[in-house]
Design a protein around this motif. Structure first.
Motif, PDB file in Angstrom:
ATOM      1  N   TYR A   4      66.003 -16.570  -1.868  1.00 19.26           N
ATOM      2  CA  TYR A   4      64.965 -15.372  -1.830  1.00 19.26           C
ATOM      3  C   TYR A   4      63.855 -16.041  -2.732  1.00 19.26           C
ATOM      4  CZ  TYR A   4      68.785 -12.534  -1.400  1.00 19.26           C
ATOM      5  OH  TYR A   4      70.039 -12.117  -0.504  1.00 19.26           O
ATOM      6  N   VAL A   6      59.798 -14.871  -3.524  1.00 25.66           N
ATOM      7  CA  VAL A   6      58.611 -14.017  -4.023  1.00 25.66           C
ATOM      8  C   VAL A   6      57.068 -14.947  -4.035  1.00 25.66           C
ATOM      9  CG1 VAL A   6      58.560 -12.595  -6.430  1.00 25.66           C
ATOM     10  CG2 VAL A   6      61.148 -13.184  -5.649  1.00 25.66           C
ATOM     11  N   TYR A  15      56.034  -9.730  -3.416  1.00 19.36           N
ATOM     12  CA  TYR A  15      56.847  -8.479  -1.890  1.00 19.36           C
ATOM     13  C   TYR A  15      58.596 -10.175  -2.290  1.00 19.36           C
ATOM     14  CZ  TYR A  15      54.679 -11.646   1.089  1.00 19.36           C
ATOM     15  OH  TYR A  15      54.471 -13.019   2.324  1.00 19.36           O
ATOM     16  N   ILE A  16      59.230  -9.702  -1.601  1.00 21.28           N
ATOM     17  CA  ILE A  16      60.766 -11.042  -1.550  1.00 21.28           C
ATOM     18  C   ILE A  16      60.850 -11.012  -0.021  1.00 21.28           C
ATOM     19  CG2 ILE A  16      62.758 -11.143  -1.903  1.00 21.28           C
ATOM     20  CD1 ILE A  16      62.839  -8.689  -4.899  1.00 21.28           C
ATOM     21  N   LEU A  34      69.564 -12.007  -5.069  1.00 21.19           N
ATOM     22  CA  LEU A  34      68.277 -10.662  -4.727  1.00 21.19           C
ATOM     23  C   LEU A  34      67.673  -9.812  -6.062  1.00 21.19           C
ATOM     24  CD1 LEU A  34      66.564  -8.960  -2.940  1.00 21.19           C
ATOM     25  CD2 LEU A  34      68.420  -6.856  -2.534  1.00 21.19           C
ATOM     26  N   LYS A  38      64.124  -8.974  -7.729  1.00 22.67           N
ATOM     27  CA  LYS A  38      63.482  -7.803  -8.389  1.00 22.67           C
ATOM     28  C   LYS A  38      62.482  -7.983  -9.301  1.00 22.67           C
ATOM     29  CE  LYS A  38      65.798  -4.775  -5.138  1.00 22.67           C
ATOM     30  NZ  LYS A  38      67.284  -4.556  -4.721  1.00 22.67           N
ATOM     31  N   MET A  41      59.915  -9.709  -9.367  1.00 22.35           N
ATOM     32  CA  MET A  41      59.111  -9.760  -9.214  1.00 22.35           C
ATOM     33  C   MET A  41      58.254  -8.092 -10.162  1.00 22.35           C
ATOM     34  SD  MET A  41      58.234  -7.731  -5.195  1.00 22.35           S
ATOM     35  CE  MET A  41      60.101  -6.597  -5.946  1.00 22.35           C
ATOM     36  N   LYS A  42      59.176  -7.692 -10.927  1.00 19.67           N
ATOM     37  CA  LYS A  42      58.994  -6.517 -12.007  1.00 19.67           C
ATOM     38  C   LYS A  42      57.718  -7.578 -12.635  1.00 19.67           C
ATOM     39  CE  LYS A  42      60.794  -3.397 -14.867  1.00 19.67           C
ATOM     40  NZ  LYS A  42      61.897  -2.818 -16.029  1.00 19.67           N
TER      41      LYS A  42
END
Length: 57
Positions: A4, A6, A15-16, A34, A38, A41-42
């Motif tokens: 994945y 980022v 975004y992923i 995933l 996430k 990304m956070k």
């Protein structure tokens, strides 16, 4: 193993993606699951809000 990516779009939002496209978007990181993507990304959004991350052009 699935990867994945980022990435950051032109407006500065992360975004992923499962593909490294488009190549002109800055890469924040590569994760193997995933949940990690996430979390990354956070963390990127939080650091950007504190003025430590990438700023939109």
């Amino acid at each position: 193993m699935k990867k994945y990516f980022v990435l950051v779009n032109k407006s500065g939002l992360p975004y992923i993606s499962i593909k490294r496209n488009p190549k002109d978007c800055p890469l924040v990181g590569i994760c193997s699951d995933l949940a990690s993507a996430k979390a990354l990304m956070k963390a990127f959004l939080e650091s950007r809000d504190k003025g430590q991350g990438l700023k939109p052009a």
